[in-house]
Design a protein around this motif. Structure first.
Motif, PDB file in Angstrom:
ATOM      1  N   GLN A   1      -5.981   3.225  -2.601  1.00 55.63           N
ATOM      2  CA  GLN A   1      -4.651   3.829  -2.546  1.00 55.63           C
ATOM      3  C   GLN A   1      -4.350   4.481  -3.891  1.00 55.63           C
ATOM      4  O   GLN A   1      -5.046   4.250  -4.893  1.00 55.63           O
ATOM      5  CB  GLN A   1      -3.609   2.771  -2.205  1.00 55.63           C
TER       6      GLN A   1
ATOM      7  N   SER B   1      -9.088   7.186   1.927  1.00 51.76           N
ATOM      8  CA  SER B   1      -8.817   7.951   0.709  1.00 51.76           C
ATOM      9  C   SER B   1     -10.075   8.646   0.211  1.00 51.76           C
ATOM     10  O   SER B   1     -11.157   8.060   0.178  1.00 51.76           O
ATOM     11  CB  SER B   1      -8.280   7.028  -0.385  1.00 51.76           C
TER      12      SER B   1
ATOM     13  N   CYS C   1       0.842  -1.207   0.000  1.00 56.26           N
ATOM     14  CA  CYS C   1       0.000   0.000   0.000  1.00 56.26           C
ATOM     15  C   CYS C   1       0.867   1.243   0.000  1.00 56.26           C
ATOM     16  O   CYS C   1       1.716   1.430   0.874  1.00 56.26           O
ATOM     17  CB  CYS C   1      -0.921   0.013   1.215  1.00 56.26           C
TER      18      CYS C   1
ATOM     19  N   ASP D   1      -5.482  -0.685   1.403  1.00 60.60           N
ATOM     20  CA  ASP D   1      -6.554   0.220   0.988  1.00 60.60           C
ATOM     21  C   ASP D   1      -6.868   0.045  -0.494  1.00 60.60           C
ATOM     22  O   ASP D   1      -5.991   0.180  -1.349  1.00 60.60           O
ATOM     23  CB  ASP D   1      -6.132   1.666   1.274  1.00 60.60           C
TER      24      ASP D   1
ATOM     25  N   HIS E   1       0.052   4.229   0.656  1.00 59.40           N
ATOM     26  CA  HIS E   1      -0.228   5.206   1.705  1.00 59.40           C
ATOM     27  C   HIS E   1       0.930   5.296   2.698  1.00 59.40           C
ATOM     28  O   HIS E   1       1.176   6.346   3.277  1.00 59.40           O
ATOM     29  CB  HIS E   1      -1.513   4.836   2.441  1.00 59.40           C
TER      30      HIS E   1
END
Length: 353
Positions: free
Chosen positions: A135, A164, A73, A132, A75
């Motif tokens: 992402q 998000s 991910c 996520d 993030h």
């Protein structure tokens, strides 16, 4: 050696070997160390998945199946409990987890095939749990949107959790699913402090963007909730009541929280992050974490892994309960009543029962 400098826009500079690696190395200073780290670009591998619906029997989560369009991910959340999963691909749960991603390019095709199997019994699918689904990579790959299109066509219930604002791109699909009681969305909120968000979740949406996302989804008729996770002692736990109030004002109908989890390689990565950003309180933070985990960095037992135990964990649970009562969360619909009876694979007749 001096600790490495975290590259801008990444959660960690550390890239420790995964727990399955047969060979490990140790860095040493040869006098050529760079003060400024080189840019860390994102690499994407394309994967043809054999199956896309994962099953679980955990009593700690409210679903028995999930879909994850991506592995890793971008993030870069330093606390992410999913980091150790990168070890299964012989990659590091550290910087590799944020920069070496895997996309399941045949997600929609495999999902449609699995939902079409004779005898399939529908239950809500959680979309984007391990990593996520929205992402940054989703902007170009669009795998999450493709999955939602399949679920809408099959009239299959789905629950989304994300941090998000990109989820709003698919508001047309979410609104259509909501009209048939087939979707709910949970927005993860960890802080209202932009600077803390920057160092803790470098490529996730800002706190204000997440609140706007809640409000927009609610205005469109999509049931929304807030997940305050993870709650980290002496880092963001003081914000619990403020986050719950802000989310309630933005339209959240129910709320949840999870205490910080540090499985496998996440523990050392998190401690290195504390040393870099909160050196003066790092020992205190880890002491409280261990008090909640029976003296260890992590306790994986069902029933305690999400909430912890001991005085701090009990106080956090009490604060959450009292805040939800004061803010009226307890009077709101909890499960959103997702409707499994509408499930109908295209071309197959719906049950008359």
């Amino acid at each position: 050696m001096r600790p490495p400098i975290t590259p801008r826009g990444r959660g960690t500079a550390h890239n420790p070997p995964n727990r399955f690696a047969p060979i490990t190395g140790e860095a040493c200073d040869d006098g050529w160390e760079q003060e400024v780290p080189a840019p860390c670009l994102t690499e994407v591998r394309l994967e043809q998945a054999k199956t896309v619906i994962s099953r679980n029997q955990s009593p700690d989560v409210g679903f028995d199946r999930s879909i994850n369009p991506y592995r890793g991910c971008e993030h870069g959340c330093i606390y992410c409990f999913a980091r150790p999963s990168h070890a299964y691909w012989d990659l590091s749960p550290g910087l590799d987890f944020e920069t070496r991603l895997i996309a399941k390019t045949n997600l929609a095709e495999r999902l449609e095939a699995e939902l079409s199997k004779p005898g399939y019994v529908p239950q809500p699918i959680a979309l984007g749990v391990n990593t996520d689904a929205y992402q940054p990579l989703e902007r170009e790959q669009r795998l999450t949107r493709q999955a939602l299109e399949v679920l809408l066509r099959f009239r299959h219930p789905v629950h989304l959790i994300t941090k998000s604002a990109l989820v709003l791109r698919d508001l047309d699909l979410l609104a259509a699913l909501a009209e048939q009681r087939l979707v709910s969305v949970s927005v993860s909120l960890t802080t209202l402090d932009d600077e803390l968000k920057r160092i803790m979740e470098p490529r996730a949406a800002s706190p204000s963007a997440r609140l706007r996302t809640l409000r927009t989804l609610d205005d469109a008729g999509v049931p929304v909730s807030v997940m305050c996770a993870p709650m980290i002692p002496m880092i963001n736990d003081r914000e619990l009541e403020a986050m719950l109030e802000a989310a309630r004002d933005a339209g959240a109908r129910s709320a949840g929280y999870v205490l910080l989890r540090l499985p496998h390689e996440v523990g050392p990565l998190f401690e290195a992050w504390l040393a870099e950003h909160f050196a003066q309180r790092a020992e205190h933070v880890m002491s409280l974490v261990r008090q909640c985990r029976g003296g260890a960095d992590y306790d994986s037992r069902f029933g305690s892994r999400m909430r912890g135990e001991g005085p701090f964990a009990a106080l956090l649970a009490q604060r959450f309960r009292l805040a939800c009562k004061r803010l009226g969360y307890g009077q709101r619909q909890e499960a959103f009543g997702l409707d499994c009876s509408r499930f109908a694979p295209p071309g197959q007749q719906m049950s008359l029962l």
